[in-house]
Structure formats: C-alpha cells, structure tokens
Design a protein around this motif. Sequence first.
Motif, PDB file in Angstrom:
ATOM      1  N   ARG A  14       0.772  -1.252   0.018  1.00 31.13           N
ATOM      2  CA  ARG A  14       0.080   0.094  -0.012  1.00 31.13           C
ATOM      3  C   ARG A  14       0.807   1.072  -0.011  1.00 31.13           C
ATOM      4  O   ARG A  14       0.401   2.187  -0.803  1.00 31.13           O
ATOM      5  CB  ARG A  14      -1.001   0.253   1.117  1.00 31.13           C
ATOM      6  N   ARG A  15       2.013   1.309   0.770  1.00 31.16           N
ATOM      7  CA  ARG A  15       2.841   2.523   0.978  1.00 31.16           C
ATOM      8  C   ARG A  15       3.362   2.695  -0.550  1.00 31.16           C
ATOM      9  O   ARG A  15       3.831   3.787  -1.008  1.00 31.16           O
ATOM     10  CB  ARG A  15       3.902   2.303   1.746  1.00 31.16           C
ATOM     11  N   ALA A  16       3.813   1.487  -1.278  1.00 33.38           N
ATOM     12  CA  ALA A  16       4.298   1.676  -2.691  1.00 33.38           C
ATOM     13  C   ALA A  16       3.403   2.049  -3.618  1.00 33.38           C
ATOM     14  O   ALA A  16       3.910   2.586  -4.632  1.00 33.38           O
ATOM     15  CB  ALA A  16       5.016   0.282  -3.010  1.00 33.38           C
ATOM     16  N   THR A  18       0.858   4.475  -5.835  1.00 36.85           N
ATOM     17  CA  THR A  18       0.871   5.907  -6.022  1.00 36.85           C
ATOM     18  C   THR A  18      -0.679   6.308  -5.599  1.00 36.85           C
ATOM     19  O   THR A  18      -1.405   5.567  -5.681  1.00 36.85           O
ATOM     20  CB  THR A  18       1.414   6.185  -7.622  1.00 36.85           C
ATOM     21  N   ALA A  19      -0.600   7.710  -5.504  1.00 35.26           N
ATOM     22  CA  ALA A  19      -1.995   8.363  -5.475  1.00 35.26           C
ATOM     23  C   ALA A  19      -2.780   7.926  -6.426  1.00 35.26           C
ATOM     24  O   ALA A  19      -3.938   7.793  -6.483  1.00 35.26           O
ATOM     25  CB  ALA A  19      -1.978   9.855  -5.130  1.00 35.26           C
ATOM     26  N   GLN A  20      -2.203   8.146  -7.606  1.00 38.91           N
ATOM     27  CA  GLN A  20      -2.731   7.666  -8.892  1.00 38.91           C
ATOM     28  C   GLN A  20      -3.572   6.382  -9.044  1.00 38.91           C
ATOM     29  O   GLN A  20      -4.651   6.098  -9.316  1.00 38.91           O
ATOM     30  CB  GLN A  20      -2.017   8.025 -10.186  1.00 38.91           C
ATOM     31  N   GLU A  21      -2.616   5.338  -8.534  1.00 41.24           N
ATOM     32  CA  GLU A  21      -3.142   3.915  -8.712  1.00 41.24           C
ATOM     33  C   GLU A  21      -4.165   3.756  -7.714  1.00 41.24           C
ATOM     34  O   GLU A  21      -5.168   3.376  -7.933  1.00 41.24           O
ATOM     35  CB  GLU A  21      -1.838   3.014  -8.428  1.00 41.24           C
ATOM     36  N   ARG A  22      -4.292   4.518  -6.455  1.00 43.48           N
ATOM     37  CA  ARG A  22      -5.169   4.155  -5.747  1.00 43.48           C
ATOM     38  C   ARG A  22      -6.343   4.799  -6.122  1.00 43.48           C
ATOM     39  O   ARG A  22      -7.588   4.482  -5.744  1.00 43.48           O
ATOM     40  CB  ARG A  22      -4.521   4.734  -4.101  1.00 43.48           C
ATOM     41  N   SER A  23      -6.330   5.989  -6.593  1.00 43.99           N
ATOM     42  CA  SER A  23      -7.521   6.589  -7.037  1.00 43.99           C
ATOM     43  C   SER A  23      -8.139   5.914  -7.983  1.00 43.99           C
ATOM     44  O   SER A  23      -9.445   5.696  -8.152  1.00 43.99           O
ATOM     45  CB  SER A  23      -7.113   7.850  -7.532  1.00 43.99           C
ATOM     46  N   ARG A  24      -7.356   5.425  -8.960  1.00 42.90           N
ATOM     47  CA  ARG A  24      -8.150   4.476 -10.114  1.00 42.90           C
ATOM     48  C   ARG A  24      -8.708   3.072  -9.474  1.00 42.90           C
ATOM     49  O   ARG A  24      -9.780   2.790  -9.822  1.00 42.90           O
ATOM     50  CB  ARG A  24      -6.875   3.998 -11.206  1.00 42.90           C
ATOM     51  N   TRP A  25      -8.128   2.698  -8.504  1.00 40.21           N
ATOM     52  CA  TRP A  25      -8.471   1.394  -7.989  1.00 40.21           C
ATOM     53  C   TRP A  25      -9.729   1.828  -7.209  1.00 40.21           C
ATOM     54  O   TRP A  25     -10.864   0.851  -7.021  1.00 40.21           O
ATOM     55  CB  TRP A  25      -7.468   0.706  -7.020  1.00 40.21           C
ATOM     56  N   ASP A  26      -9.766   3.142  -6.491  1.00 40.47           N
ATOM     57  CA  ASP A  26     -10.982   3.182  -5.858  1.00 40.47           C
ATOM     58  C   ASP A  26     -12.282   3.465  -6.854  1.00 40.47           C
ATOM     59  O   ASP A  26     -13.494   2.823  -6.357  1.00 40.47           O
ATOM     60  CB  ASP A  26     -10.904   4.700  -5.292  1.00 40.47           C
ATOM     61  N   GLU A  53      -5.797   3.703   2.297  1.00 48.00           N
ATOM     62  CA  GLU A  53      -7.066   2.861   2.665  1.00 48.00           C
ATOM     63  C   GLU A  53      -7.818   3.194   1.507  1.00 48.00           C
ATOM     64  O   GLU A  53      -7.843   4.206   0.741  1.00 48.00           O
ATOM     65  CB  GLU A  53      -7.613   2.946   3.939  1.00 48.00           C
ATOM     66  N   VAL A  54      -8.604   2.170   0.879  1.00 54.39           N
ATOM     67  CA  VAL A  54      -9.626   2.464   0.050  1.00 54.39           C
ATOM     68  C   VAL A  54     -10.783   3.370   0.373  1.00 54.39           C
ATOM     69  O   VAL A  54     -10.948   3.373   1.640  1.00 54.39           O
ATOM     70  CB  VAL A  54     -10.424   1.241  -0.005  1.00 54.39           C
ATOM     71  N   ASN A  55     -10.768   4.599  -0.366  1.00 55.96           N
ATOM     72  CA  ASN A  55     -11.724   5.682   0.094  1.00 55.96           C
ATOM     73  C   ASN A  55     -13.128   4.965  -0.069  1.00 55.96           C
ATOM     74  O   ASN A  55     -13.633   4.795  -1.112  1.00 55.96           O
ATOM     75  CB  ASN A  55     -11.428   6.900  -0.945  1.00 55.96           C
ATOM     76  N   THR A  56     -13.795   5.329   1.204  1.00 58.38           N
ATOM     77  CA  THR A  56     -15.210   4.983   1.380  1.00 58.38           C
ATOM     78  C   THR A  56     -16.281   5.965   1.054  1.00 58.38           C
ATOM     79  O   THR A  56     -17.245   5.604   0.938  1.00 58.38           O
ATOM     80  CB  THR A  56     -15.477   4.241   2.696  1.00 58.38           C
ATOM     81  N   ASP A  57     -15.806   7.236   0.867  1.00 61.97           N
ATOM     82  CA  ASP A  57     -16.671   8.318   0.610  1.00 61.97           C
ATOM     83  C   ASP A  57     -17.635   8.088  -0.589  1.00 61.97           C
ATOM     84  O   ASP A  57     -18.801   8.184  -0.604  1.00 61.97           O
ATOM     85  CB  ASP A  57     -16.112   9.690   0.604  1.00 61.97           C
ATOM     86  N   LYS A 155     -21.522  -7.612   5.980  1.00 63.60           N
ATOM     87  CA  LYS A 155     -20.303  -7.232   6.257  1.00 63.60           C
ATOM     88  C   LYS A 155     -19.489  -7.604   4.955  1.00 63.60           C
ATOM     89  O   LYS A 155     -19.237  -8.467   4.227  1.00 63.60           O
ATOM     90  CB  LYS A 155     -19.489  -8.116   7.523  1.00 63.60           C
ATOM     91  N   ILE A 156     -19.065  -6.085   4.528  1.00 58.69           N
ATOM     92  CA  ILE A 156     -18.379  -5.968   3.347  1.00 58.69           C
ATOM     93  C   ILE A 156     -16.858  -5.385   3.558  1.00 58.69           C
ATOM     94  O   ILE A 156     -16.571  -4.336   3.827  1.00 58.69           O
ATOM     95  CB  ILE A 156     -19.059  -5.143   2.220  1.00 58.69           C
ATOM     96  N   GLY A 157     -15.891  -6.188   3.088  1.00 55.28           N
ATOM     97  CA  GLY A 157     -14.618  -5.649   2.918  1.00 55.28           C
ATOM     98  C   GLY A 157     -14.159  -5.020   1.803  1.00 55.28           C
ATOM     99  O   GLY A 157     -14.638  -5.453   0.709  1.00 55.28           O
ATOM    100  N   LEU A 158     -13.246  -3.948   1.865  1.00 55.74           N
ATOM    101  CA  LEU A 158     -12.677  -3.375   0.528  1.00 55.74           C
ATOM    102  C   LEU A 158     -11.320  -3.425   0.440  1.00 55.74           C
ATOM    103  O   LEU A 158     -10.463  -3.302   1.666  1.00 55.74           O
ATOM    104  CB  LEU A 158     -13.100  -1.748   0.481  1.00 55.74           C
ATOM    105  N   SER A 159     -10.771  -3.961  -0.624  1.00 55.97           N
ATOM    106  CA  SER A 159      -9.412  -4.443  -0.710  1.00 55.97           C
ATOM    107  C   SER A 159      -8.676  -3.890  -2.230  1.00 55.97           C
ATOM    108  O   SER A 159      -9.601  -4.276  -3.179  1.00 55.97           O
ATOM    109  CB  SER A 159      -9.154  -5.828  -0.581  1.00 55.97           C
ATOM    110  N   TYR A 160      -7.530  -3.411  -2.108  1.00 56.97           N
ATOM    111  CA  TYR A 160      -6.919  -3.003  -3.356  1.00 56.97           C
ATOM    112  C   TYR A 160      -6.352  -4.429  -4.068  1.00 56.97           C
ATOM    113  O   TYR A 160      -6.054  -4.380  -5.389  1.00 56.97           O
ATOM    114  CB  TYR A 160      -5.683  -1.973  -3.216  1.00 56.97           C
TER     115      TYR A 160
END
Length: 189
Positions: A14-16, A18-26, A53-57, A155-160
Amino acid sequence: MLKSAARKIFNEKRRAATAQERSRWDDLILIQFQTLPVPDIHTLFTYAAMEAEVNTDPIADYLHFRHPSLQIAYPVCDFETFTMQAVLSTADTPFILNRFGTPEPRMDGAEILPPEQIDLVVLPLLCFDEQGYRVGYGKGFYDKFLSDVRPDCIKIGLSYYEALDEIEDRNPFDVPLNYCVTPHRTYEF
C-alpha cells in the motif's frame, strides 16, 4: 500466510502504490460495489479512510443515493479497551484525527448507533483470504464490534488486492466477511 507476515507485506504494497493508482482502484472498487445485491438498508457503519486505505466516501454516497433515509455511522475508538462505538454522522459532522491518524467524528453531543441496529458494515482491511477472513491492523476493534451485530448484518470488506489462499492463524473470535470488493472482482463468502 500468517497475519504478521501479511501485515508487513500488504502495508509495504500500500505504501508503494501511488495516489494515482489508488484513485483508479477506488473508482474500480466503486463500480464493483455497485453490482452487489444490497437489500433495502437503513443503517450503514463505515470508516473514514486514512491515506493509503480504500476511499469509502463514494460508496457511502452511492448507498445514500440508493437509500435516501440511510443513517451513516463511523467508528470512534477507545484505545484503552480496544473497542469502538458507531457514531451517527451527517455531512456537517466535524471529523478529527485520532492518535493513529484515523479520521473519527467528533463526539460532542453525538448519537451512538447500537451495533444491533446496523444493517451493513463496510470494513477496512490489509488483506483477506478465500474464506472471507480479513487481516486488519491487529487490535481486534472490528471483530469485537462485529460480535454484537445481528446475524443478518451484511459485512463487506474493501481491498486493493486479491484474496490470499488462507490466513493460517485465524482466531475463534475472527468474524468473516459476506463479501470483499477489489478493483477486479467481488468475492462472496
């Protein structure tokens, strides 16, 4: 895989990212989430995401759009007892960072939602396995909380990341997920 090894590996992954990757995954997770067979719900317990973390908004917004009278609660943690409460929140509720940097609603005059009144829980996790068991941050907050929700609570988990074969050191008090949503698929347990 043991929980300690999984925490190390997936924290690093997760630390590795990028913000762009996480945004696309979200975005992809939201698309997958929208295919879930969510029944009519009145109460949602979700989390306010930390940076990696996965953005829940968007998920909370989507559920609120589908269920306009939806009540949404977020956790407030007690680090002495490793328990948490579900605090009802609105768009105007101020959030503060707890000592671990997790956003929590301010408790001033807040209304607590009892666990047995919750219809759906969206859970944070580092990773999960093919049986629906999750690895969190190791304090047991969610497993303690989930022991008090109704058996029909979803119960729903969110994972990259996709599922591990098995978490080898599960505990008797670990509560499995009903679903876990990743950018590329939805797991049903």
